[in-house]
Each structure stands twice: as C-alpha cells, then as structure tokens.
Design a protein around this motif. Structure first.
Motif, PDB file in Angstrom:
ATOM      1  N   ILE A  78      56.918  79.018  25.575  1.00 27.74           N
ATOM      2  CA  ILE A  78      55.833  79.857  26.058  1.00 27.74           C
ATOM      3  C   ILE A  78      56.348  80.846  27.099  1.00 27.74           C
ATOM      4  CG2 ILE A  78      55.196  77.975  27.630  1.00 27.74           C
ATOM      5  CD1 ILE A  78      52.362  79.025  27.593  1.00 27.74           C
ATOM      6  N   ALA A  79      56.173  82.136  26.816  1.00 25.60           N
ATOM      7  CA  ALA A  79      56.576  83.193  27.746  1.00 25.60           C
ATOM      8  C   ALA A  79      55.396  83.502  28.662  1.00 25.60           C
ATOM      9  CB  ALA A  79      56.993  84.444  26.975  1.00 25.60           C
ATOM     10  N   VAL A  80      55.612  83.328  29.966  1.00 20.65           N
ATOM     11  CA  VAL A  80      54.541  83.523  30.948  1.00 20.65           C
ATOM     12  C   VAL A  80      54.808  84.814  31.708  1.00 20.65           C
ATOM     13  CG1 VAL A  80      53.242  82.478  32.836  1.00 20.65           C
ATOM     14  CG2 VAL A  80      54.413  81.011  31.172  1.00 20.65           C
ATOM     15  N   ALA A  81      53.884  85.764  31.594  1.00 13.05           N
ATOM     16  CA  ALA A  81      54.036  87.063  32.252  1.00 13.05           C
ATOM     17  C   ALA A  81      53.434  87.034  33.648  1.00 13.05           C
ATOM     18  CB  ALA A  81      53.354  88.146  31.426  1.00 13.05           C
ATOM     19  N   ALA A  82      54.192  87.515  34.646  1.00 16.95           N
ATOM     20  CA  ALA A  82      53.752  87.476  36.053  1.00 16.95           C
ATOM     21  C   ALA A  82      53.409  86.039  36.440  1.00 16.95           C
ATOM     22  CB  ALA A  82      52.576  88.421  36.294  1.00 16.95           C
ATOM     23  N   ALA A  83      54.415  85.187  36.357  1.00 14.30           N
ATOM     24  CA  ALA A  83      54.212  83.738  36.474  1.00 14.30           C
ATOM     25  C   ALA A  83      54.042  83.236  37.902  1.00 14.30           C
ATOM     26  CB  ALA A  83      55.400  83.015  35.818  1.00 14.30           C
ATOM     27  N   GLN A  84      54.061  84.131  38.890  1.00 11.85           N
ATOM     28  CA  GLN A  84      54.004  83.710  40.297  1.00 11.85           C
ATOM     29  C   GLN A  84      52.572  83.356  40.727  1.00 11.85           C
ATOM     30  OE1 GLN A  84      55.147  86.642  39.174  1.00 11.85           O
ATOM     31  NE2 GLN A  84      54.132  88.335  40.183  1.00 11.85           N
ATOM     32  N   ASP A  85      52.012  82.346  40.097  1.00 11.32           N
ATOM     33  CA  ASP A  85      50.646  81.887  40.381  1.00 11.32           C
ATOM     34  C   ASP A  85      50.628  80.366  40.328  1.00 11.32           C
ATOM     35  OD1 ASP A  85      47.577  82.574  40.481  1.00 11.32           O
ATOM     36  OD2 ASP A  85      47.820  81.053  38.913  1.00 11.32           O
ATOM     37  N   LYS A  86      50.138  79.731  41.377  1.00 14.03           N
ATOM     38  CA  LYS A  86      50.201  78.280  41.471  1.00 14.03           C
ATOM     39  C   LYS A  86      49.431  77.579  40.364  1.00 14.03           C
ATOM     40  CE  LYS A  86      49.603  74.341  44.570  1.00 14.03           C
ATOM     41  NZ  LYS A  86      49.148  73.866  45.907  1.00 14.03           N
ATOM     42  N   ALA A  87      48.195  78.011  40.108  1.00  9.46           N
ATOM     43  CA  ALA A  87      47.385  77.344  39.085  1.00  9.46           C
ATOM     44  C   ALA A  87      48.017  77.470  37.705  1.00  9.46           C
ATOM     45  CB  ALA A  87      45.972  77.919  39.075  1.00  9.46           C
ATOM     46  N   VAL A  88      48.577  78.640  37.408  1.00  9.63           N
ATOM     47  CA  VAL A  88      49.247  78.840  36.124  1.00  9.63           C
ATOM     48  C   VAL A  88      50.479  77.942  36.022  1.00  9.63           C
ATOM     49  CG1 VAL A  88      50.584  80.495  34.758  1.00  9.63           C
ATOM     50  CG2 VAL A  88      48.386  81.160  35.729  1.00  9.63           C
ATOM     51  N   LEU A  89      51.277  77.903  37.089  1.00  6.89           N
ATOM     52  CA  LEU A  89      52.489  77.076  37.066  1.00  6.89           C
ATOM     53  C   LEU A  89      52.148  75.587  36.983  1.00  6.89           C
ATOM     54  CD1 LEU A  89      54.792  78.968  39.593  1.00  6.89           C
ATOM     55  CD2 LEU A  89      55.001  78.872  37.100  1.00  6.89           C
ATOM     56  N   GLU A  90      51.069  75.178  37.618  1.00  5.71           N
ATOM     57  CA  GLU A  90      50.638  73.779  37.503  1.00  5.71           C
ATOM     58  C   GLU A  90      50.351  73.439  36.044  1.00  5.71           C
ATOM     59  OE1 GLU A  90      47.311  73.054  40.022  1.00  5.71           O
ATOM     60  OE2 GLU A  90      48.462  73.111  41.878  1.00  5.71           O
ATOM     61  N   ALA A  91      49.631  74.325  35.371  1.00 10.54           N
ATOM     62  CA  ALA A  91      49.296  74.084  33.966  1.00 10.54           C
ATOM     63  C   ALA A  91      50.540  74.106  33.083  1.00 10.54           C
ATOM     64  CB  ALA A  91      48.287  75.130  33.493  1.00 10.54           C
ATOM     65  N   VAL A  92      51.406  75.077  33.332  1.00 12.25           N
ATOM     66  CA  VAL A  92      52.615  75.225  32.521  1.00 12.25           C
ATOM     67  C   VAL A  92      53.528  74.013  32.669  1.00 12.25           C
ATOM     68  CG1 VAL A  92      54.768  76.524  32.366  1.00 12.25           C
ATOM     69  CG2 VAL A  92      52.582  77.743  32.428  1.00 12.25           C
ATOM     70  N   PHE A  93      53.721  73.553  33.896  1.00 13.05           N
ATOM     71  CA  PHE A  93      54.628  72.421  34.089  1.00 13.05           C
ATOM     72  C   PHE A  93      53.982  71.094  33.696  1.00 13.05           C
ATOM     73  CE2 PHE A  93      56.968  75.545  36.635  1.00 13.05           C
ATOM     74  CZ  PHE A  93      58.219  75.378  36.051  1.00 13.05           C
TER      75      PHE A  93
ATOM     76  N   GLY B  32      61.384  85.173  43.656  1.00 12.93           N
ATOM     77  CA  GLY B  32      61.263  84.511  44.948  1.00 12.93           C
ATOM     78  C   GLY B  32      59.956  83.756  45.083  1.00 12.93           C
ATOM     79  N   GLN B  33      58.864  84.375  44.674  1.00 13.74           N
ATOM     80  CA  GLN B  33      57.556  83.726  44.765  1.00 13.74           C
ATOM     81  C   GLN B  33      57.465  82.532  43.817  1.00 13.74           C
ATOM     82  OE1 GLN B  33      54.115  86.451  44.754  1.00 13.74           O
ATOM     83  NE2 GLN B  33      55.554  88.124  45.079  1.00 13.74           N
ATOM     84  N   ILE B  34      58.017  82.681  42.623  1.00  9.09           N
ATOM     85  CA  ILE B  34      57.983  81.578  41.656  1.00  9.09           C
ATOM     86  C   ILE B  34      58.747  80.380  42.206  1.00  9.09           C
ATOM     87  CG2 ILE B  34      58.777  80.822  39.376  1.00  9.09           C
ATOM     88  CD1 ILE B  34      58.259  83.717  38.417  1.00  9.09           C
ATOM     89  N   ARG B  35      59.915  80.647  42.777  1.00 11.17           N
ATOM     90  CA  ARG B  35      60.724  79.539  43.313  1.00 11.17           C
ATOM     91  C   ARG B  35      60.031  78.881  44.507  1.00 11.17           C
ATOM     92  NH1 ARG B  35      65.440  78.811  40.991  1.00 11.17           N
ATOM     93  NH2 ARG B  35      66.419  80.500  39.809  1.00 11.17           N
ATOM     94  N   GLN B  36      59.383  79.677  45.338  1.00 16.21           N
ATOM     95  CA  GLN B  36      58.671  79.113  46.488  1.00 16.21           C
ATOM     96  C   GLN B  36      57.525  78.213  46.038  1.00 16.21           C
ATOM     97  OE1 GLN B  36      57.265  82.029  49.311  1.00 16.21           O
ATOM     98  NE2 GLN B  36      56.020  80.559  50.426  1.00 16.21           N
ATOM     99  N   ILE B  37      56.750  78.678  45.060  1.00 10.20           N
ATOM    100  CA  ILE B  37      55.635  77.869  44.556  1.00 10.20           C
ATOM    101  C   ILE B  37      56.156  76.588  43.898  1.00 10.20           C
ATOM    102  CG2 ILE B  37      53.728  77.803  42.890  1.00 10.20           C
ATOM    103  CD1 ILE B  37      53.487  80.871  43.284  1.00 10.20           C
ATOM    104  N   ALA B  38      57.216  76.729  43.119  1.00 10.40           N
ATOM    105  CA  ALA B  38      57.786  75.558  42.457  1.00 10.40           C
ATOM    106  C   ALA B  38      58.278  74.536  43.481  1.00 10.40           C
ATOM    107  CB  ALA B  38      58.935  75.983  41.538  1.00 10.40           C
ATOM    108  N   GLU B  39      58.899  75.025  44.564  1.00  8.76           N
ATOM    109  CA  GLU B  39      59.382  74.120  45.613  1.00  8.76           C
ATOM    110  C   GLU B  39      58.212  73.390  46.267  1.00  8.76           C
ATOM    111  OE1 GLU B  39      62.017  74.266  49.765  1.00  8.76           O
ATOM    112  OE2 GLU B  39      61.830  76.061  48.498  1.00  8.76           O
ATOM    113  N   GLU B  40      57.123  74.116  46.531  1.00  5.96           N
ATOM    114  CA  GLU B  40      55.943  73.492  47.115  1.00  5.96           C
ATOM    115  C   GLU B  40      55.346  72.444  46.184  1.00  5.96           C
ATOM    116  OE1 GLU B  40      53.407  76.788  47.828  1.00  5.96           O
ATOM    117  OE2 GLU B  40      54.536  77.546  49.561  1.00  5.96           O
ATOM    118  N   MET B  41      55.494  72.663  44.876  1.00 11.10           N
ATOM    119  CA  MET B  41      54.977  71.722  43.882  1.00 11.10           C
ATOM    120  C   MET B  41      55.944  70.568  43.627  1.00 11.10           C
ATOM    121  SD  MET B  41      53.540  74.500  41.098  1.00 11.10           S
ATOM    122  CE  MET B  41      53.451  73.240  39.811  1.00 11.10           C
ATOM    123  N   GLY B  42      57.162  70.690  44.126  1.00  6.71           N
ATOM    124  CA  GLY B  42      58.171  69.667  43.865  1.00  6.71           C
ATOM    125  C   GLY B  42      58.745  69.741  42.464  1.00  6.71           C
ATOM    126  N   VAL B  43      58.783  70.951  41.898  1.00  4.10           N
ATOM    127  CA  VAL B  43      59.268  71.158  40.537  1.00  4.10           C
ATOM    128  C   VAL B  43      60.684  71.720  40.569  1.00  4.10           C
ATOM    129  CG1 VAL B  43      58.955  72.487  38.422  1.00  4.10           C
ATOM    130  CG2 VAL B  43      56.968  71.511  39.575  1.00  4.10           C
TER     131      VAL B  43
END
Length: 305
Positions: free
Chosen positions: A16-31, A48-59
């Motif tokens: 799944i290709a996610v466009a403008a993926a720097q969104d917490k709710a979207v990343l929660e669903a994707v992961f 940078g934003q994607i990595r920050q959100i992922a780190e906060e999520m523990g992903v």
C-alpha cells in the motif's frame, strides 16, 4: 463479518502506497494492518515528521520503505506512480486534500484512471443484520445520471463479490417504492431494474424503486405489500439517488448508530483509500482491510482471464 474478511486478507497481503503519510491516525491504521499481516506500507511524505510519529508510536521503520517528499501534491503523484508501475497494489490518502490525491489518480502520465466511473462505496457492519451493507455513492458523484448509476452498481457489485457476496442484491432507493414521473430517481430505478433483467448489468439482482426501509426490512416490505422481489427487505447494496442521500445514510450509521464502517473509491486500476480526517483509526484500518481484499480479488480475476 469484518473478521471473516481479515482471515481471507491474510492469505494475500498487499503493498500500500501512502501519500503524505505524516499523520498519526493514518500511520496507526497502516501499521495495524501491517501487524495483522494484511498490508506492507510504502510511506511517501515528510520523512522527519513520519519518523517522529513512528518513534512516538514505538514503531520500527527499519523494514518499511520511506520516500521523502514533503510536497503533498508531489507525494500523491509519486505514490500513484508506484501503483501504476506495479510496485504497490493500493493507494491511500494521508494528510492531504482529497482533491489533490484524485488529481494524481486522474493524471494522464502517472495516474490510475480507467474508462469506468469512479465511485465511493461505504461498507457498514450494522447491528441486527446478518450481512454487510454497501452504500453507494456516498462521496464522489454528486448527482449521477443513468449511465453513471449503472457504472456505480457495477463497481459496487465488484466490491461486494470480493468481500464474499456471491450474487449481490441491489436496491435502487428513492422516497417511495412506486414509479412517480415527477420523481426522476424512481424512473432511473425502474430503468436500471430493466437493464439488469436484460443482461446489461450483470452478476447481481437489481430492483427498485424502494424506500430505504423496505429495501432493508422484510417485515416492512411485506407490510407495504411488496411481493415477488428478491431484493425487497434483503438488499446488500443500497444505490442512492445523489450524494446528499448517501452521505446522510453513511454518517447516520457511523455517528448516530456507531456502526463499524469502511470506505473506498473504486473504478480506477486499484482501490483508493480516502479516509476522512474525522474517521477514527479503526475505520481507517477497516478501509485498508476491505480495499486489500478487493485488490487481491481484482488480481485473481485478472490472472484468470
């Protein structure tokens, strides 16, 4: 019902290709989808934003492809092109406008447009029903004409069959269940019914017009004296006359009744997941789940023929 789709989807996980993926709710669903074995994400957006959100999520992103493209429109075009080139099976909207990702889908060089009408399908798991309900079109076509309605039915039938409904029953709804020349939606419903009977709309049973209650409730259909219809009270697919009707039914089911739901746009080369910013992570996950199954079904059908 969604649980059965989950079992089937695990057999053929999709990219799944996610466009403008720097969104917490979207990343929660994707992961969540990745964890459950139904999808492998390719993230396109502000790294940078994607990595920050992922780190906060523990992903851990070590095994997740990540493409840095901070411009939303360019991210949409890049993600769409990944699908066009066969590197991904699904396209999902992240934190960008719906118009932007649809512009990418319709792009002549990198887009995913096919000849058919694009349409939105809402999938509802409603309490008290022994089946999923498909509402269309709740989000794309404002006032579809007869040809578009026929295409919308065909799109919905493909989705319903992919999700396990062998011969979907389609109810074309209006404000009443008889043909009234002063109400164009009843005329369209009658014509679509006849088109189905003559083989112009296949792999389903179309009937109408119906009011919503006698499309869904056998008791109410019988009370109204509706006889000889396979669809009355048993509808799988609700074809609405316009976007206002579809959107109101969809939002009533999810906001007032709190039914679980999913949604996607079909009619392009692959299903497109266009979650609303108001959708909760579960709705976004269920949309990925259903779209993944539809993508696998389309690939299976293409391989057969």
């Amino acid at each position: 019902m969604f649980e059965q789709i989950l079992k089937e989807s695990k057999k053929s996980p999709q990219k799944i290709a996610v466009a403008a993926a720097q969104d917490k709710a979207v990343l929660e669903a994707v992961f969540s989808a990745k964890e459950k074995g139904i999808a492998q994400p390719i993230l396109v957006g502000a790294e940078g934003q994607i990595r920050q959100i992922a780190e906060e999520m523990g992903v851990d992103l070590a095994d997740t492809p990540l493409v840095h493209e901070p411009n939303a429109m360019k991210a949409a075009l890049y993600a769409s092109n990944l699908v066009r080139e066969g590197q991904a099976n699904l396209l999902m909207k992240g934190i960008l406008q719906t118009a932007e990702i649809l512009k990418a889908v319709l792009d002549k060089e990198k887009g995913l447009r096919e000849a058919t009408t694009l349409s939105h399908i809402a999938i509802i798991e409603a309490a008290g029903f022994d089946r999923l309900l498909f509402i269309t079109d709740a989000g794309m076509n404002i006032a579809p004409d007869l040809k578009q309605k026929a295409d919308i039915i065909r799109n919905a039938v493909t989705v319903a069959k992919a999700l396990g409904v062998q011969r979907p029953k389609v109810a074309a709804i209006s404000a009443l269940e008889i043909v009234n020349p002063n109400m164009p939606s009843t005329l369209d419903a009658a014509i679509l019914t006849q088109m189905n009977r003559r083989g112009q709309i296949k792999d389903c049973v179309v009937d109408g017009p119906f009011a919503l209650d006698n499309a869904l409730s056998l008791e109410r259909a019988e009370h109204k004296g509706i006889q000889g219809s396979e669809v009355a009270g048993r509808a799988d697919i609700i074809l609405v006359p316009n976007i206002e009707t579809g959107n109101a039914i969809y939002k009533s089911a999810t906001c007032m009744a709190s039914f679980r739901s999913a949604g996607m746009v079909v009619g392009a080369k692959v299903p497109i997941i266009l979650p609303s910013r108001a959708d909760n992570p579960e709705a976004k996950f269920l949309s990925i789940l259903c779209a993944s199954r539809v993508a696998a079904y389309l690939a299976e059908r293409k391989g057969q023929g």
